[in-house]
Design a protein around this motif. Structure first.
Motif, PDB file in Angstrom:
ATOM      1  N   PRO A 197       4.749   6.771 -12.930  1.00 35.99           N
ATOM      2  CA  PRO A 197       5.234   6.688 -11.549  1.00 35.99           C
ATOM      3  C   PRO A 197       4.156   6.435 -10.492  1.00 35.99           C
ATOM      4  N   ASN A 198       2.986   7.055 -10.614  1.00 37.95           N
ATOM      5  CA  ASN A 198       1.943   6.820  -9.614  1.00 37.95           C
ATOM      6  C   ASN A 198       1.455   5.370  -9.641  1.00 37.95           C
ATOM      7  N   ARG A 199       1.373   4.797 -10.829  1.00 34.53           N
ATOM      8  CA  ARG A 199       0.931   3.405 -10.926  1.00 34.53           C
ATOM      9  C   ARG A 199       1.988   2.467 -10.345  1.00 34.53           C
ATOM     10  N   LEU A 200       3.239   2.793 -10.571  1.00 39.17           N
ATOM     11  CA  LEU A 200       4.315   1.990  -9.981  1.00 39.17           C
ATOM     12  C   LEU A 200       4.265   2.098  -8.449  1.00 39.17           C
ATOM     13  N   ASP A 201       3.980   3.291  -7.946  1.00 39.43           N
ATOM     14  CA  ASP A 201       3.825   3.475  -6.492  1.00 39.43           C
ATOM     15  C   ASP A 201       2.659   2.644  -5.948  1.00 39.43           C
ATOM     16  N   ILE A 202       1.577   2.569  -6.704  1.00 36.70           N
ATOM     17  CA  ILE A 202       0.428   1.754  -6.291  1.00 36.70           C
ATOM     18  C   ILE A 202       0.834   0.284  -6.201  1.00 36.70           C
ATOM     19  N   PRO A 257      -3.588  -6.485   0.082  1.00 39.22           N
ATOM     20  CA  PRO A 257      -4.761  -5.816  -0.496  1.00 39.22           C
ATOM     21  C   PRO A 257      -5.100  -4.525   0.245  1.00 39.22           C
ATOM     22  N   MET A 258      -5.675  -3.585  -0.512  1.00 32.44           N
ATOM     23  CA  MET A 258      -5.959  -2.272   0.048  1.00 32.44           C
ATOM     24  C   MET A 258      -7.158  -1.640  -0.656  1.00 32.44           C
ATOM     25  N   PRO A 259      -7.988  -0.907   0.093  1.00 28.60           N
ATOM     26  CA  PRO A 259      -9.088  -0.184  -0.558  1.00 28.60           C
ATOM     27  C   PRO A 259      -8.573   1.073  -1.266  1.00 28.60           C
ATOM     28  N   VAL A 260      -9.347   1.520  -2.239  1.00 30.23           N
ATOM     29  CA  VAL A 260      -8.979   2.702  -3.036  1.00 30.23           C
ATOM     30  C   VAL A 260      -8.669   3.901  -2.140  1.00 30.23           C
ATOM     31  N   GLY A 261      -9.521   4.158  -1.159  1.00 32.58           N
ATOM     32  CA  GLY A 261      -9.328   5.318  -0.292  1.00 32.58           C
ATOM     33  C   GLY A 261      -7.998   5.309   0.431  1.00 32.58           C
ATOM     34  N   GLU A 262      -7.584   4.149   0.898  1.00 28.67           N
ATOM     35  CA  GLU A 262      -6.303   4.060   1.600  1.00 28.67           C
ATOM     36  C   GLU A 262      -5.135   4.269   0.643  1.00 28.67           C
ATOM     37  N   ILE A 263      -5.253   3.718  -0.561  1.00 29.86           N
ATOM     38  CA  ILE A 263      -4.206   3.926  -1.573  1.00 29.86           C
ATOM     39  C   ILE A 263      -4.082   5.416  -1.871  1.00 29.86           C
ATOM     40  N   ALA A 264      -5.219   6.074  -2.085  1.00 31.82           N
ATOM     41  CA  ALA A 264      -5.218   7.514  -2.384  1.00 31.82           C
ATOM     42  C   ALA A 264      -4.595   8.301  -1.238  1.00 31.82           C
ATOM     43  N   ASP A 265      -4.986   7.985  -0.004  1.00 36.97           N
ATOM     44  CA  ASP A 265      -4.438   8.697   1.158  1.00 36.97           C
ATOM     45  C   ASP A 265      -2.932   8.510   1.274  1.00 36.97           C
ATOM     46  N   GLN A 305      -8.459  10.272  -9.328  1.00 40.76           N
ATOM     47  CA  GLN A 305      -7.170  10.053  -9.997  1.00 40.76           C
ATOM     48  C   GLN A 305      -6.654   8.639  -9.682  1.00 40.76           C
ATOM     49  N   THR A 306      -6.755   8.251  -8.422  1.00 39.21           N
ATOM     50  CA  THR A 306      -6.315   6.920  -8.009  1.00 39.21           C
ATOM     51  C   THR A 306      -7.129   5.846  -8.714  1.00 39.21           C
ATOM     52  N   SER A 307      -8.436   6.051  -8.808  1.00 41.58           N
ATOM     53  CA  SER A 307      -9.306   5.085  -9.484  1.00 41.58           C
ATOM     54  C   SER A 307      -8.935   4.924 -10.958  1.00 41.58           C
ATOM     55  N   LYS A 308      -8.559   6.031 -11.611  1.00 43.16           N
ATOM     56  CA  LYS A 308      -8.141   5.955 -13.015  1.00 43.16           C
ATOM     57  C   LYS A 308      -6.868   5.122 -13.156  1.00 43.16           C
ATOM     58  N   HIS A 309      -5.916   5.346 -12.246  1.00 39.85           N
ATOM     59  CA  HIS A 309      -4.671   4.563 -12.280  1.00 39.85           C
ATOM     60  C   HIS A 309      -4.962   3.083 -12.028  1.00 39.85           C
ATOM     61  N   ASN A 353     -19.282  -1.600   0.766  1.00 38.67           N
ATOM     62  CA  ASN A 353     -19.242  -0.425  -0.105  1.00 38.67           C
ATOM     63  C   ASN A 353     -17.808  -0.052  -0.504  1.00 38.67           C
ATOM     64  N   LYS A 354     -16.843  -0.949  -0.248  1.00 37.47           N
ATOM     65  CA  LYS A 354     -15.443  -0.684  -0.602  1.00 37.47           C
ATOM     66  C   LYS A 354     -15.019  -1.555  -1.772  1.00 37.47           C
ATOM     67  N   ARG A 355     -14.022  -1.058  -2.474  1.00 40.63           N
ATOM     68  CA  ARG A 355     -13.403  -1.826  -3.548  1.00 40.63           C
ATOM     69  C   ARG A 355     -11.970  -2.099  -3.120  1.00 40.63           C
ATOM     70  N   ILE A 356     -11.679  -3.363  -2.876  1.00 39.16           N
ATOM     71  CA  ILE A 356     -10.357  -3.765  -2.393  1.00 39.16           C
ATOM     72  C   ILE A 356      -9.532  -4.246  -3.594  1.00 39.16           C
ATOM     73  N   TYR A 357      -8.340  -3.682  -3.729  1.00 35.28           N
ATOM     74  CA  TYR A 357      -7.454  -4.052  -4.827  1.00 35.28           C
ATOM     75  C   TYR A 357      -6.299  -4.891  -4.300  1.00 35.28           C
ATOM     76  N   LYS A 358      -5.915  -5.880  -5.129  1.00 42.03           N
ATOM     77  CA  LYS A 358      -4.747  -6.692  -4.787  1.00 42.03           C
ATOM     78  C   LYS A 358      -3.995  -7.041  -6.069  1.00 42.03           C
ATOM     79  N   LEU A 359      -2.727  -7.384  -5.908  1.00 42.95           N
ATOM     80  CA  LEU A 359      -1.902  -7.746  -7.050  1.00 42.95           C
ATOM     81  C   LEU A 359      -2.288  -9.114  -7.582  1.00 42.95           C
TER      82      LEU A 359
END
Length: 109
Positions: free
Chosen positions: A12-17, A25-33, A41-45, A62-68
């Motif tokens: 479920p958390n990965r589906l939410d991501i 696109p979004m940085p890890v910190g924003e996804i976690a927040d 935990q977010t980084s593992k997902h 210094n950010k890691r931006i994730y996108k689909l």
């Protein structure tokens, strides 16, 4: 269709991501927040999603931006399309049968 894709999306958390990243696109910190998860935990997902080829990461300063990545979702849509056509045909047959029953019932009155 790759079973790894479904396995990655089953949590479920990965589906939410994935849902969050649909907005862009979004940085890890924003996804976690936004999901109220801790950053490790977010980084593992995100690692699982990345290993499955569903997301890609782009380092920016210094950010890691994730996108689909669209390709796995396009492949999933194509795979599901065969089932979609089958069910549409079955629903069309059911609709025709119900109309026939309704006509017969109206004639019997």
């Amino acid at each position: 269709m790759n079973v790894t894709t479904f396995s990655a999306l089953a949590e479920p958390n990965r589906l939410d991501i994935i849902q969050l990243l649909c907005d862009g696109p979004m940085p890890v910190g924003e996804i976690a927040d936004r999901l109220e998860l801790n950053q490790p935990q977010t980084s593992k997902h995100l690692r699982v999603l990345s290993d499955a080829g569903l997301v890609e990461v782009q380092p920016v300063a210094n950010k890691r931006i994730y996108k689909l990545r669209p390709q796995p979702f396009q492949e999933m849509d194509s795979w599901l399309d065969s089932y979609r056509r089958m069910w549409e045909e079955r629903f069309d047959n059911l609709d025709a049968y119900l109309r026939k029953l309704q006509q017969q019932q109206n004639q019997d009155r």
